[in-house]
Design a protein around this motif. Structure first.
Motif, mmCIF file in Angstrom:
data_model
loop_
_atom_site.group_PDB
_atom_site.id
_atom_site.type_symbol
_atom_site.label_atom_id
_atom_site.label_comp_id
_atom_site.label_asym_id
_atom_site.label_seq_id
_atom_site.Cartn_x
_atom_site.Cartn_y
_atom_site.Cartn_z
ATOM 1 N N ILE A 65 1.152 -4.622 -1.721
ATOM 2 C CA ILE A 65 0.436 -5.125 -0.468
ATOM 3 C C ILE A 65 1.357 -6.595 -0.319
ATOM 4 O O ILE A 65 1.656 -6.984 0.853
ATOM 5 C CB ILE A 65 -1.020 -5.443 -0.915
ATOM 6 N N GLU A 66 1.531 -7.436 -1.326
ATOM 7 C CA GLU A 66 2.441 -8.533 -1.021
ATOM 8 C C GLU A 66 3.679 -8.232 -0.498
ATOM 9 O O GLU A 66 4.209 -8.962 0.564
ATOM 10 C CB GLU A 66 2.521 -9.295 -2.304
ATOM 11 N N ALA A 67 4.325 -7.389 -0.922
ATOM 12 C CA ALA A 67 5.598 -6.947 -0.557
ATOM 13 C C ALA A 67 5.858 -6.414 0.906
ATOM 14 O O ALA A 67 6.521 -6.862 1.880
ATOM 15 C CB ALA A 67 6.418 -5.935 -1.441
ATOM 16 N N MET A 68 4.677 -5.624 1.198
ATOM 17 C CA MET A 68 4.338 -4.984 2.453
ATOM 18 C C MET A 68 4.518 -5.804 3.787
ATOM 19 O O MET A 68 4.648 -5.884 4.784
ATOM 20 C CB MET A 68 3.234 -3.939 2.384
ATOM 21 N N THR A 69 3.594 -7.197 3.165
ATOM 22 C CA THR A 69 3.172 -7.972 4.303
ATOM 23 C C THR A 69 3.966 -9.385 4.155
ATOM 24 O O THR A 69 3.459 -10.430 4.678
ATOM 25 C CB THR A 69 1.708 -8.519 3.931
ATOM 26 N N GLU A 70 4.996 -9.396 3.350
ATOM 27 C CA GLU A 70 5.914 -10.729 3.111
ATOM 28 C C GLU A 70 4.847 -11.735 2.747
ATOM 29 O O GLU A 70 5.006 -12.831 3.247
ATOM 30 C CB GLU A 70 6.462 -11.033 4.620
ATOM 31 N N GLY A 71 4.082 -11.522 1.670
ATOM 32 C CA GLY A 71 3.574 -12.564 0.974
ATOM 33 C C GLY A 71 2.130 -12.914 2.062
ATOM 34 O O GLY A 71 1.760 -14.097 1.909
ATOM 35 N N GLY A 72 1.784 -12.034 2.984
ATOM 36 C CA GLY A 72 0.825 -12.464 3.603
ATOM 37 C C GLY A 72 1.130 -12.969 5.118
ATOM 38 O O GLY A 72 0.549 -13.350 6.339
ATOM 39 N N PHE A 73 2.667 -13.332 5.303
ATOM 40 C CA PHE A 73 3.043 -14.025 6.517
ATOM 41 C C PHE A 73 3.328 -13.070 7.690
ATOM 42 O O PHE A 73 3.240 -13.510 9.189
ATOM 43 C CB PHE A 73 4.585 -14.650 6.041
ATOM 44 N N SER A 74 3.376 -11.758 7.360
ATOM 45 C CA SER A 74 3.371 -10.874 8.418
ATOM 46 C C SER A 74 2.446 -9.558 8.170
ATOM 47 O O SER A 74 2.658 -8.516 7.582
ATOM 48 C CB SER A 74 4.784 -9.973 8.300
ATOM 49 N N PRO A 75 0.986 -10.006 8.324
ATOM 50 C CA PRO A 75 -0.163 -9.009 8.200
ATOM 51 C C PRO A 75 0.354 -7.534 8.647
ATOM 52 O O PRO A 75 0.747 -7.371 9.658
ATOM 53 C CB PRO A 75 -1.250 -9.392 8.837
ATOM 54 N N ARG A 76 0.179 -6.544 7.563
ATOM 55 C CA ARG A 76 0.430 -5.365 8.422
ATOM 56 C C ARG A 76 -0.195 -4.110 7.246
ATOM 57 O O ARG A 76 -0.583 -4.559 6.232
ATOM 58 C CB ARG A 76 1.878 -4.902 8.582
ATOM 59 N N GLY A 77 -0.392 -2.948 7.855
ATOM 60 C CA GLY A 77 -0.845 -1.775 7.037
ATOM 61 C C GLY A 77 -2.198 -1.788 6.675
ATOM 62 O O GLY A 77 -2.979 -2.757 6.693
ATOM 63 N N ILE A 78 -2.588 -0.698 6.440
ATOM 64 C CA ILE A 78 -3.929 -0.043 6.201
ATOM 65 C C ILE A 78 -4.014 0.224 4.755
ATOM 66 O O ILE A 78 -3.171 1.054 4.264
ATOM 67 C CB ILE A 78 -4.610 0.819 6.937
ATOM 68 N N LEU A 79 -4.951 -0.435 3.642
ATOM 69 C CA LEU A 79 -5.172 0.180 2.342
ATOM 70 C C LEU A 79 -6.320 1.026 2.381
ATOM 71 O O LEU A 79 -7.412 0.714 2.978
ATOM 72 C CB LEU A 79 -5.371 -1.017 1.619
ATOM 73 N N LEU A 80 -6.059 2.462 1.722
ATOM 74 C CA LEU A 80 -7.379 3.294 1.681
ATOM 75 C C LEU A 80 -7.721 3.238 0.142
ATOM 76 O O LEU A 80 -6.617 3.761 -0.451
ATOM 77 C CB LEU A 80 -7.115 4.535 2.435
ATOM 78 N N ALA A 81 -8.664 3.148 -0.492
ATOM 79 C CA ALA A 81 -8.857 3.086 -1.763
ATOM 80 C C ALA A 81 -10.480 3.628 -2.037
ATOM 81 O O ALA A 81 -11.447 3.096 -1.091
ATOM 82 C CB ALA A 81 -8.557 1.789 -2.378
ATOM 83 N N PRO A 82 -10.745 4.115 -3.138
ATOM 84 C CA PRO A 82 -12.111 4.395 -3.569
ATOM 85 C C PRO A 82 -12.939 3.076 -3.840
ATOM 86 O O PRO A 82 -12.268 1.838 -3.743
ATOM 87 C CB PRO A 82 -11.866 5.137 -5.036
ATOM 88 N N SER A 83 -14.233 3.359 -3.489
ATOM 89 C CA SER A 83 -15.041 2.041 -3.540
ATOM 90 C C SER A 83 -14.969 1.379 -4.888
ATOM 91 O O SER A 83 -14.974 0.088 -5.027
ATOM 92 C CB SER A 83 -16.449 2.313 -3.264
ATOM 93 N N ASP A 84 -14.764 2.075 -6.162
ATOM 94 C CA ASP A 84 -14.789 1.333 -7.210
ATOM 95 C C ASP A 84 -13.415 0.661 -7.574
ATOM 96 O O ASP A 84 -13.366 -0.125 -8.588
ATOM 97 C CB ASP A 84 -15.108 2.150 -8.519
ATOM 98 N N ALA A 85 -12.491 0.946 -6.782
ATOM 99 C CA ALA A 85 -11.223 0.290 -6.851
ATOM 100 C C ALA A 85 -11.323 -0.970 -5.878
ATOM 101 O O ALA A 85 -10.767 -2.078 -6.094
ATOM 102 C CB ALA A 85 -10.145 0.845 -6.448
ATOM 103 N N LEU A 86 -12.327 -1.051 -4.837
ATOM 104 C CA LEU A 86 -12.367 -2.244 -4.187
ATOM 105 C C LEU A 86 -13.477 -3.204 -4.714
ATOM 106 O O LEU A 86 -13.163 -4.553 -4.658
ATOM 107 C CB LEU A 86 -12.688 -1.874 -2.787
ATOM 108 N N ASP A 87 -14.594 -2.749 -5.114
ATOM 109 C CA ASP A 87 -15.844 -3.528 -5.385
ATOM 110 C C ASP A 87 -16.494 -3.509 -6.767
ATOM 111 O O ASP A 87 -17.118 -4.182 -6.870
ATOM 112 C CB ASP A 87 -16.798 -3.246 -4.339
ATOM 113 N N GLY A 88 -15.881 -2.520 -7.566
ATOM 114 C CA GLY A 88 -16.665 -2.309 -8.923
ATOM 115 C C GLY A 88 -16.381 -3.597 -9.831
ATOM 116 O O GLY A 88 -15.440 -4.322 -9.486
#
Ligand SMILES: [Zn+2]
Ligand SMILES: [Zn+2]
Length: 238
Positions: A65-88
């Motif tokens: 995620i960091e590499a895809m977005t240049e450390g957040g300077f170039s926001p991009r991309g969609i992450l799709l993940a199961p709920s327990d990977a996001l919130d558990g």
């Protein structure tokens, strides 16, 4: 296999319907991308897809995620993940990285219409974590499915039937107590699903010691199907 790096574990980089989709960025994903020839540039990724939160599938997800977005300077991309990977309690996506993305989608059974293709999300059975397999389809491309870590169940051939099938073949011999596919399971799946191309990956030690590329050749002869064994850095044009 992964933690001795007997086989690489960076995941699958898929270009489908003109989109770059990274699937299951396990340990070493970023290094593998950079060392790949031609180089795979994380800043060209459109989607990151996580099947489940076991480390062999997600260890590098924050790094990517960091590499895809240049450390957040170039926001991009969609992450799709199961709920327990996001919130558990054992969530694997760092909170501070989430605003770097253009979107986060919680996976669940169903069809997700993404930019230029459909993603069918299919629940699997795998120890202790929410796990999903995937089927990609689009007007322009042949359908492609990915059966990741799961216990065998009878509906798999029907649910994952596609032109191209990628399957996790962890066990050489079936072990009922382990929620992974064995070679026999995969043979059963492929004979019913009849894909034009099948790729076996995610080998356990038993599989590796029996030389997956030899097994793939033998299975192709027995079944009349085109079955290949994945290797590190393998590139396939569909
Ligand atoms: Zn797993
Ligand atoms: Zn796994």
């Amino acid at each position: 296999m992964v933690f001795k790096q007997l086989r690489a574990s960076g995941g699958i980089w898929l270009n489908y319907a003109g989109k770059n989709i990274l699937i299951d960025p396990g340990p070493g994903c970023l290094v593998r991308c950079v060392e790949s020839r031609p180089k795979l540039d994380p800043m060209t990724l459109d989607y990151i897809l996580l099947s489940h939160r076991h480390l062999d599938h997600c260890a590098d997800v924050n790094t990517m995620i960091e590499a895809m977005t240049e450390g957040g300077f170039s926001p991009r991309g969609i992450l799709l993940a199961p709920s327990d990977a996001l919130d558990g309690d054992d969530r694997v996506i760092l909170r501070y990285l989430r605003s770097y993305l253009n979107g986060i989608v919680t996976l669940g059974k169903g069809v997700f219409e993404l930019d230029g293709f459909s993603l069918e999300v299919i629940p699997l059975i795998h120890h202790g974590v929410e796990t999903f397999g995937f089927k990609f389809s689009s007007d322009k491309e042949r359908s492609l499915s990915i059966v990741v870590d799961t216990k065998f169940f009878d509906e798999i051939p029907f649910l994952f039937k596609a032109d191209i099938m990628i399957l996790s073949v962890t066990l050489h011999k079936k072990r009922e107590e382990i929620d992974h596919l064995s070679l026999d399971d995969v043979l059963k799946i492929l004979q019913k699903a009849n894909p034009s191309l099948a790729i076996m990956t995610h080998f356990g030690r038993g599989m590796l010691f029996k030389k997956p590329w030899v097994i793939a050749e033998e299975l192709s002869k027995v079944t009349g199907l085109n079955i290949k064994a994945a290797s590190d850095g393998m590139k396939l044009d569909f």
